[in-house]
Enzyme design. Sequence first.
Site, short mmCIF file in Angstrom:
data_model
loop_
_atom_site.label_atom_id
_atom_site.label_comp_id
_atom_site.label_asym_id
_atom_site.label_seq_id
_atom_site.Cartn_x
_atom_site.Cartn_y
_atom_site.Cartn_z
N ASP A 155 0.88 -1.17 0.00
CA ASP A 155 0.00 0.00 0.00
C ASP A 155 0.92 1.21 0.00
OD1 ASP A 155 -1.65 2.16 0.64
OD2 ASP A 155 -3.00 0.92 1.83
N VAL A 156 0.82 2.06 -1.03
CA VAL A 156 1.78 3.17 -1.16
C VAL A 156 1.69 4.18 -0.02
CG1 VAL A 156 2.09 3.01 -3.67
CG2 VAL A 156 0.25 4.45 -2.74
N ASN A 173 2.46 5.39 -10.20
CA ASN A 173 1.24 5.37 -11.03
C ASN A 173 -0.02 5.08 -10.19
OD1 ASN A 173 -0.40 4.65 -13.61
ND2 ASN A 173 -0.38 2.73 -12.46
N TYR A 194 -9.82 15.05 -6.69
CA TYR A 194 -8.95 14.38 -7.68
C TYR A 194 -8.10 15.41 -8.43
CZ TYR A 194 -7.54 11.27 -11.50
OH TYR A 194 -6.81 10.54 -12.42
N LYS A 225 -3.96 15.80 -8.53
CA LYS A 225 -3.17 15.73 -9.76
C LYS A 225 -2.44 17.05 -10.04
CE LYS A 225 -3.96 11.41 -10.58
NZ LYS A 225 -2.86 10.43 -10.41
N1 LIG Z 1 -7.55 5.82 -16.86
C1 LIG Z 1 -7.62 7.12 -17.02
O1 LIG Z 1 -8.46 7.61 -17.80
C2 LIG Z 1 -6.68 8.02 -16.29
C3 LIG Z 1 -6.61 9.37 -16.70
C4 LIG Z 1 -5.73 10.21 -16.04
C5 LIG Z 1 -4.93 9.73 -15.04
N2 LIG Z 1 -5.03 8.41 -14.65
C6 LIG Z 1 -4.16 7.96 -13.56
O2 LIG Z 1 -3.52 6.77 -13.97
C7 LIG Z 1 -3.14 6.03 -12.81
C8 LIG Z 1 -3.54 4.57 -13.00
O3 LIG Z 1 -4.96 4.49 -12.98
P1 LIG Z 1 -5.80 3.54 -13.94
O4 LIG Z 1 -6.64 4.42 -14.77
O5 LIG Z 1 -4.95 2.54 -14.57
O6 LIG Z 1 -6.81 2.88 -12.87
P2 LIG Z 1 -6.87 1.44 -12.21
O7 LIG Z 1 -7.03 0.40 -13.24
O8 LIG Z 1 -7.90 1.55 -11.15
O9 LIG Z 1 -5.42 1.29 -11.57
C9 LIG Z 1 -5.04 1.94 -10.39
C10 LIG Z 1 -4.13 1.04 -9.62
O10 LIG Z 1 -3.66 1.71 -8.43
C11 LIG Z 1 -3.60 0.77 -7.39
N3 LIG Z 1 -3.77 1.45 -6.11
C12 LIG Z 1 -4.81 2.19 -5.68
N4 LIG Z 1 -4.62 2.58 -4.43
C13 LIG Z 1 -3.43 2.08 -4.03
C14 LIG Z 1 -2.69 2.12 -2.83
N5 LIG Z 1 -3.13 2.76 -1.75
N6 LIG Z 1 -1.49 1.48 -2.79
C15 LIG Z 1 -1.03 0.80 -3.86
N7 LIG Z 1 -1.68 0.72 -5.02
C16 LIG Z 1 -2.88 1.35 -5.10
C17 LIG Z 1 -4.74 -0.22 -7.66
O11 LIG Z 1 -4.43 -1.52 -7.16
P3 LIG Z 1 -4.98 -2.06 -5.75
O12 LIG Z 1 -6.43 -1.72 -5.69
O13 LIG Z 1 -4.70 -3.52 -5.81
O14 LIG Z 1 -4.16 -1.37 -4.70
C18 LIG Z 1 -4.81 -0.24 -9.17
O15 LIG Z 1 -4.09 -1.34 -9.70
C19 LIG Z 1 -3.82 6.72 -11.62
O16 LIG Z 1 -2.88 7.53 -10.95
C20 LIG Z 1 -4.87 7.58 -12.28
O17 LIG Z 1 -5.22 8.69 -11.50
C21 LIG Z 1 -5.89 7.56 -15.26
#
Ligand SMILES: NC(=O)c1ccc[n+]([C@@H]2O[C@H](COP(=O)([O-])OP(=O)(O)OC[C@H]3O[C@@H](n4cnc5c(N)ncnc54)[C@H](OP(=O)(O)O)[C@@H]3O)[C@@H](O)[C@H]2O)c1
Length: 276
Positions: A63-64, A90, A154, A158
């Site tokens: 957990d980060v 990430n 959010y 960011k």
């Molecule tokens: N997809 C988009 O459209 C988008 C757009 C802009 C920015 N982003 C950014 O991209 C990044 C990745 O997101 P994603 O879109 O790929 O969503 P995602 O599929 O929900 O992936 C997020 C990952 O973060 C992990 N996570 C969450 N809380 C955590 C914690 N406390 N400690 C360790 N790991 C944690 C989750 O794993 P666990 O639940 O197993 O911990 C999950 O694997 C994020 O920072 C998000 O804000 C995404």
Amino acid sequence: MGRFDGQVVWITGGGSGLGAAMARRFAAQGAKVAVSGRRADRLEEVAAAIRAGGGEALAVPVDVVDEAAVQAAVGLIVEKLGGLDVAVANAGYGVMGTVERLTDAAWRKQLDVNVFGALNVVRHALPELKKSRGRVALVGSVAAFANPPSNAAYSASKAAIRAIGLTLSAELGGTGITCTTIHPGFVASEIGQVDNEGVFHADRKDPRPKALMWATDDAAKVMVDAIAARRREFVFTGHGKLVVLLSRLAPGLLAALVAKTAPKRSRATDPSPARA
Ligand SMILES: NC(=O)c1ccc[n+]([C@@H]2O[C@H](COP(=O)([O-])OP(=O)(O)OC[C@H]3O[C@@H](n4cnc5c(N)ncnc54)[C@H](OP(=O)(O)O)[C@@H]3O)[C@@H](O)[C@H]2O)c1
């Protein structure tokens, strides 16, 4: 020969979405990959698929938010994979709710995971990256440049990532280490199915507009390219670029556009109780 042959890459949030896709991409380019997140089963799936394809991968549940665990994760990765060349902060999720209604607890959790979690990763990766003259990458969002209703927590997290990443780039000047701050637009992932507590719900409908969404692997490709090129800041998806452009040239127009699209979303997805 892969671009990252023999290099060790650590990706948080590597069990799903962008993180898992980047892990596969780095591995395909020769990297030894460590993936971290809270759900060990999801990390194992990603690592096992990479190993099945002939790559080297390690699942490191963490957990980060837990700084001691993050420090221990870095130690384990160095011990098992032989060093650290790239760290990608990430892991993240999105809290929804209006400024009027969102609780302090929800705000704190959002900033704990998205901001302090990334800081933990950066602080504990840097001593190893100094040895390898490596790369750090922070995953922000175009939400840092736009402020639709119900998105303040959010967007704030960011915007903080952007400030941290750009400052870090300046601080690292001359060290051989570089920081790449990446701002994705909409990309297919699980983020839309995660609630305000950071819990994933498989049956939850992603409220984001599908028509504007990039495929996950396409996103991972341009993200890994940006990190490989040691870009300082990188924005992607066409719509994401447009948001950043409008935020600079026509902020009033951008505000009007996001306000027009967001009220429906805020009513539908504001689960937070009113503040006492
Ligand atoms: N997809 C988009 O459209 C988008 C757009 C802009 C920015 N982003 C950014 O991209 C990044 C990745 O997101 P994603 O879109 O790929 O969503 P995602 O599929 O929900 O992936 C997020 C990952 O973060 C992990 N996570 C969450 N809380 C955590 C914690 N406390 N400690 C360790 N790991 C944690 C989750 O794993 P666990 O639940 O197993 O911990 C999950 O694997 C994020 O920072 C998000 O804000 C995404």
